[in-house]
Enzyme design. Sequence first.
Site, PDB file in Angstrom:
ATOM      1  CG  LEU A  17      -1.970   1.049   1.371  1.00  0.00           C
ATOM      2  CD1 LEU A  17      -3.022   0.878   0.291  1.00  0.00           C
ATOM      3  CD2 LEU A  17      -2.607   0.973   2.757  1.00  0.00           C
ATOM      4  CD  GLN A  84      -3.067  -3.958  -1.058  1.00  0.00           C
ATOM      5  OE1 GLN A  84      -2.637  -2.818  -0.983  1.00  0.00           O
ATOM      6  NE2 GLN A  84      -4.263  -4.222  -1.556  1.00  0.00           N
ATOM      7  CG  ASP A 217      12.755   4.760  12.886  1.00  0.00           C
ATOM      8  OD1 ASP A 217      12.210   5.725  12.319  1.00  0.00           O
ATOM      9  OD2 ASP A 217      12.887   3.648  12.360  1.00  0.00           O
ATOM     10  CG  ASP A 262      12.562  -1.452  11.461  1.00  0.00           C
ATOM     11  OD1 ASP A 262      12.960  -0.332  11.093  1.00  0.00           O
ATOM     12  OD2 ASP A 262      12.416  -1.758  12.655  1.00  0.00           O
ATOM     13  CG  ASP A 276      21.403  -5.553   7.703  1.00  0.00           C
ATOM     14  OD1 ASP A 276      20.436  -4.901   7.254  1.00  0.00           O
ATOM     15  OD2 ASP A 276      22.535  -5.530   7.175  1.00  0.00           O
TER      16      ASP A 276
END
Length: 293
Positions: A17, A84, A217, A262, A276
Site C-alpha cells: 500500500l 499488501q 526512529d 523496518d 539487519d
Amino acid sequence: MQRNASTRYPILLVHGLFGFERIGKFELFHDIRQALRNAGARVFVPYLSAPHDNEVRGDQLLSQIARVLQRTDAGKVNLIGHSQGALAARYAAAIAPHSVASVTSVSGPNHGSELADFLRKALTPGCLPEQVADTVVTLFADFLAALSNNRYQPRTAIAALNALTTEGVGAFNDKYPQGLPATWGGKGRGRVNGVHYYSWSGVLQSNVLKEGMNALDPLNTFCRALSAYFVTEADQNDGLVGRFSSHLGTVIRSDYALDHLDTIGQPTGQLRTGVDPIELYVLHAERLRDAGL
C-alpha cells in the site's frame, strides 16, 4: 566474503500500500535492490496502483511479469512481496503458476490486518467521513504516483481498505488458498502447483527500552502507536500486521525484532542494532538459489 545470490530466476520486489519504486533518489526498497544485485541477482521493482484491491494489483503484476520474462528470456520469476504486495504476489502465482517459481511474503497480511478492521469500523460505508477519507487518501496516492512516474490507474483507497480487512482477505483466501496454514499460527505447504511459498515478518518489542537507538526512529514510533489498535495479536504485531496473520508456506521466522517499515530497510532503520533487514533479503536470495530457484 563474496556473496552469491545469483538465483536461477529474476527477483521482483513487489511493494504494498502506497508503495513506489523511486521518488528522486529515494528508493522504497532502500538499499535492498542494490545489495541483491551486488550479490549477483537480477532484480526488478514493478509498478502497481498504490492503493487498490489485491486482484487489480495482481493483474497489474501479471502483465509486468510477462514483460520481465520477455526481457530476460527467463522461464519464471521469484516474487518477494512486502505487506499488501504479498497478496498481489499470491494472486499472480495462483493465476499463472507456470510463470512463478516462488512467492515470499514479507510482513504480509495473509489473514488480514486488525488495523484495517478498526479503520473499516470507524468509517461507516456510504457516509461522509468515508467519502472524505477516500478522497483525501486517493489524492495523496495520486501525488505519490506523479512523483514516482507510476502510470497505473485507477487508485482507490476504500477498495484497498476493504481488501485488507480480515473479512476482505478471508474472501481472497477462499479463492486463492495456496500456501496458507491449515491452523492459526501454523505453517502452510511449502510447495503448491510447482510454486514455492515462504514468509517472514517481525514484531514490535514489548518494552520500548528494548528498542535501543531505534526508539528514536519516528517510523518506529508511528508503528508503535498503530499497534494499540490490535486485539487478537495485541502483543504480537509489527504495527500494521499481526505475527500469525503473516504466516504463509515455509515460515522462516515471524518474530524478528523489526517493525512493519523496518522490513523494507527504511533509512531510519539504520538506527536499529541487531538484525539487519537488508541482510535478510540477501540470505533469502541465497536460499532461493540453493533451492534451484
